[in-house]
Design an enzyme around this catalytic site. Sequence first.
Site, short mmCIF file in Angstrom:
data_model
loop_
_atom_site.label_atom_id
_atom_site.label_comp_id
_atom_site.label_asym_id
_atom_site.label_seq_id
_atom_site.Cartn_x
_atom_site.Cartn_y
_atom_site.Cartn_z
N SER A 47 0.82 -1.22 0.00
CA SER A 47 0.00 0.00 0.00
C SER A 47 0.86 1.27 0.00
O SER A 47 0.39 2.34 -0.37
CB SER A 47 -0.97 0.01 1.19
OG SER A 47 -0.27 0.12 2.42
N HIS A 48 2.15 1.18 0.42
CA HIS A 48 2.99 2.38 0.47
C HIS A 48 4.31 2.21 -0.26
O HIS A 48 5.28 2.90 0.00
CB HIS A 48 3.17 2.84 1.93
CG HIS A 48 1.91 3.47 2.45
ND1 HIS A 48 0.80 2.73 2.79
CD2 HIS A 48 1.56 4.77 2.63
CE1 HIS A 48 -0.17 3.53 3.16
NE2 HIS A 48 0.26 4.78 3.08
N GLU A 188 -4.84 0.79 1.62
CA GLU A 188 -5.30 -0.60 1.57
C GLU A 188 -6.70 -0.66 0.94
O GLU A 188 -6.97 -1.54 0.13
CB GLU A 188 -5.33 -1.13 3.02
CG GLU A 188 -5.38 -2.61 3.16
CD GLU A 188 -4.16 -3.34 2.60
OE1 GLU A 188 -3.06 -2.78 2.60
OE2 GLU A 188 -4.36 -4.48 2.13
P1 NDP Z 1 -0.83 -3.27 8.67
O1 NDP Z 1 -2.15 -3.56 9.22
O2 NDP Z 1 -0.48 -3.89 7.37
O3 NDP Z 1 0.35 -3.71 9.67
C1 NDP Z 1 0.55 -3.05 10.83
C2 NDP Z 1 1.68 -3.58 11.66
O4 NDP Z 1 1.21 -4.72 12.34
C3 NDP Z 1 2.94 -3.99 10.94
O5 NDP Z 1 4.04 -3.64 11.73
C4 NDP Z 1 2.76 -5.51 10.81
O6 NDP Z 1 3.97 -6.22 10.68
C5 NDP Z 1 2.08 -5.82 12.09
N1 NDP Z 1 1.30 -7.05 12.02
C6 NDP Z 1 0.40 -7.41 11.09
N2 NDP Z 1 -0.13 -8.63 11.38
C7 NDP Z 1 0.46 -9.02 12.54
C8 NDP Z 1 0.34 -10.19 13.35
N3 NDP Z 1 -0.48 -11.18 13.03
N4 NDP Z 1 1.11 -10.27 14.46
C9 NDP Z 1 1.96 -9.28 14.80
N5 NDP Z 1 2.11 -8.15 14.06
C10 NDP Z 1 1.36 -8.03 12.95
O7 NDP Z 1 -0.64 -1.68 8.62
P2 NDP Z 1 -1.60 -0.56 8.00
O8 NDP Z 1 -2.25 -1.09 6.76
O9 NDP Z 1 -2.45 -0.01 9.06
O10 NDP Z 1 -0.50 0.54 7.59
C11 NDP Z 1 0.36 0.26 6.48
C12 NDP Z 1 1.30 1.41 6.28
O11 NDP Z 1 0.58 2.55 5.88
C13 NDP Z 1 2.11 1.83 7.52
O12 NDP Z 1 3.47 1.74 7.18
C14 NDP Z 1 1.69 3.27 7.78
O13 NDP Z 1 2.73 4.13 8.20
C15 NDP Z 1 1.20 3.68 6.40
N6 NDP Z 1 0.23 4.78 6.54
C16 NDP Z 1 0.64 6.05 6.25
C17 NDP Z 1 -0.23 7.09 6.39
C18 NDP Z 1 0.19 8.50 6.16
O14 NDP Z 1 -0.61 9.40 6.32
N7 NDP Z 1 1.41 8.78 5.80
C19 NDP Z 1 -1.63 6.88 6.83
C20 NDP Z 1 -1.93 5.51 7.13
C21 NDP Z 1 -1.03 4.49 6.97
P3 NDP Z 1 4.36 -6.86 9.23
O15 NDP Z 1 4.64 -5.69 8.34
O16 NDP Z 1 5.54 -7.72 9.50
O17 NDP Z 1 3.15 -7.64 8.78
O1 PYC Z 2 -3.01 4.98 3.46
O2 PYC Z 2 -4.23 6.15 4.83
C1 PYC Z 2 -3.31 6.04 4.00
C2 PYC Z 2 -2.52 7.24 3.67
C3 PYC Z 2 -2.86 8.53 3.84
C4 PYC Z 2 -1.82 9.30 3.38
C5 PYC Z 2 -0.88 8.46 2.92
N1 PYC Z 2 -1.32 7.20 3.12
#
Ligand code: NDP
Ligand code: PYC
Length: 339
Positions: A47-48, A188
């Site tokens: 997703s990123h 996502e």
């Molecule tokens: P995920 O739900 O994919 O994963 C979140 C974290 O939980 C990861 O560290 C992952 O490790 C861990 N994890 C997942 N499954 C398990 C499990 N079964 N047991 C233990 N740990 C687990 O993250 P999101 O989809 O919520 O976010 C994805 C990315 O999006 C992030 O990097 C975030 O910074 C980015 N984002 C950026 C935004 C922005 O505004 N800039 C806004 C929102 C999100 P692993 O990777 O090893 O699976």
């Molecule tokens: O995935 O929610 C998101 C997000 C917002 C800005 C960048 N990524």
Amino acid sequence: MSRNVQINLEDVKHLATRVLTHVGYDEAHAAAITHMLYTCQLDDCQSHGLFRLFMCAQTMKAGKISGSALPELTPSDNAIVRVDANTGMSLLAVEKAMPVLIEKTRHHGMAAMAVNNCFHFSALWPEVEQLSQAGLVGMAMVPSHSWVAPAGGKRGTLGTNPLAFSWPRQDKDPFTFDFATSAFARGEIELYLRSGKPLPDGVAVDVEGNPTNDPQAAMDGAMLTFGSYKGSALSIMIELMAGPLIDDLTSLESMEYAAGAAGAPYHGEVILAFDPAQFSNGKLAQNDARAECLFADIIDQGARLPSQRRFAARARNIERGYVEISEALHNDLLALLEA
Ligand code: NDP
Ligand code: PYC
């Protein structure tokens, strides 16, 4: 469903750099953004990773970002590192300020970076892992756009507001987590939309406030926080810490600033750093060993630590020399070079 294509690691960087310079980022910004996209794609953070080139291109098209902004550091004697991104993408500003944050943390025991006036699209784990690589504990948070309803509400007020944390470990990958405080990251949901898959329950409500599994209805309506009122409160904390605390915008204000245009949100970012050598009361090695006992007890019962999937993906992708993305995504990314 679209089949996958393999892209050599060097080609991941070439593709990102070509698209970014084509759409209007200068060499320095394109290099900083490429590094982030490559780092995420290498760890299969779909997703990123390269997918976020669309958001980078949309942001430029919207006309408010500067593709050549020079970040400015404000000198200080205290433990706050303030860097103004000057309406550029956040990454060059963070790159410039990170060595100062590390130096100030070693000096003061703890320090904070406040990034102002930045467009922000990226994952946070690469930033907190720069701190754990330096032997420090790191936390980072940002707001985004007001797509997410607070618990009990049905209208977007909060951002998807990620929270990242990294803890250094001797001769081991750090303990790192990084996740949106919304049930799903916006990125996502966009990937679900692209692949035509329904969302699981509990991710979003439609414009009328009814639960929905339709990705488009979710994007038109409001996303939900994870963990009900608990995720909601964490998300509000992030609004405050990376918004009013550092004199920058909330997700509501970022949305208002965008005035309907697509692209990355515009706001601030906070990165906090702690020096375990100074917090551990002279018992760094013993305290590290106690942290290892905690990790061992988690793994021993069959649970996994966050980021283990990512580290395994990185090792596999480096070993085989390529990453995989869907062919449809690859074609759409190449089309950015024609636009
Ligand atoms: P995920 O739900 O994919 O994963 C979140 C974290 O939980 C990861 O560290 C992952 O490790 C861990 N994890 C997942 N499954 C398990 C499990 N079964 N047991 C233990 N740990 C687990 O993250 P999101 O989809 O919520 O976010 C994805 C990315 O999006 C992030 O990097 C975030 O910074 C980015 N984002 C950026 C935004 C922005 O505004 N800039 C806004 C929102 C999100 P692993 O990777 O090893 O699976
Ligand atoms: O995935 O929610 C998101 C997000 C917002 C800005 C960048 N990524």
